[in-house]
Design a protein around this motif. Sequence first.
Motif, PDB file in Angstrom:
ATOM      1  N   ASN A   6       0.839  -1.190   0.000  1.00  0.00           N
ATOM      2  CA  ASN A   6       0.000   0.000   0.000  1.00  0.00           C
ATOM      3  C   ASN A   6       0.881   1.249   0.000  1.00  0.00           C
ATOM      4  N   ALA A   7       0.837   2.003  -1.082  1.00  0.00           N
ATOM      5  CA  ALA A   7       1.691   3.190  -1.210  1.00  0.00           C
ATOM      6  C   ALA A   7       1.381   4.225  -0.132  1.00  0.00           C
ATOM      7  N   ASP A   8       0.108   4.398   0.214  1.00  0.00           N
ATOM      8  CA  ASP A   8      -0.244   5.358   1.262  1.00  0.00           C
ATOM      9  C   ASP A   8       0.363   4.947   2.604  1.00  0.00           C
ATOM     10  N   TYR A   9       0.303   3.654   2.877  1.00  0.00           N
ATOM     11  CA  TYR A   9       0.889   3.154   4.134  1.00  0.00           C
ATOM     12  C   TYR A   9       2.389   3.410   4.146  1.00  0.00           C
ATOM     13  N   ARG A  10       3.063   3.117   3.062  1.00  0.00           N
ATOM     14  CA  ARG A  10       4.517   3.296   3.017  1.00  0.00           C
ATOM     15  C   ARG A  10       4.893   4.758   3.175  1.00  0.00           C
ATOM     16  N   ARG A  11       4.136   5.648   2.525  1.00  0.00           N
ATOM     17  CA  ARG A  11       4.412   7.088   2.672  1.00  0.00           C
ATOM     18  C   ARG A  11       4.177   7.543   4.105  1.00  0.00           C
ATOM     19  N   ASP A  12       3.099   7.070   4.697  1.00  0.00           N
ATOM     20  CA  ASP A  12       2.794   7.460   6.073  1.00  0.00           C
ATOM     21  C   ASP A  12       3.852   6.941   7.036  1.00  0.00           C
TER      22      ASP A  12
ATOM     23  N   VAL B 273       7.050   6.407   6.359  1.00  0.00           N
ATOM     24  CA  VAL B 273       8.239   7.253   6.185  1.00  0.00           C
ATOM     25  C   VAL B 273       8.033   8.594   6.885  1.00  0.00           C
ATOM     26  N   ARG B 274       6.834   9.151   6.728  1.00  0.00           N
ATOM     27  CA  ARG B 274       6.529  10.429   7.385  1.00  0.00           C
ATOM     28  C   ARG B 274       6.649  10.292   8.902  1.00  0.00           C
TER      29      ARG B 274
ATOM     30  N   ARG C  26      10.267  10.100   9.960  1.00  0.00           N
ATOM     31  CA  ARG C  26      10.904  11.427   9.902  1.00  0.00           C
ATOM     32  C   ARG C  26      10.500  12.275  11.099  1.00  0.00           C
TER      33      ARG C  26
END
Length: 69
Positions: free
Chosen positions: A31-37, A39-40, A43
């Motif tokens: 899930n791209a949204d999960y991966r972005r979240d 990483v966020r 950070r």
Amino acid sequence: MPTQYWRAPETIERLNRLERPGFALEFLRRNADYRRDFVRAERQIAREGADPETIRTSFARRWRLRCRP
């Protein structure tokens, strides 16, 4: 596992043998949204002054994650 292998027949065969928790993890990994979240959140934790526990709890709630001991 790199994303380019996710549609390989060997990978699909392996996914078919997973039980529910393993399948859920694989779903989230794709899930791209999960991966972005994720990483966020990482950070945010790396920044000074951030409360890692609060950030992890918020992340887990957004994705309805539960970790069992």
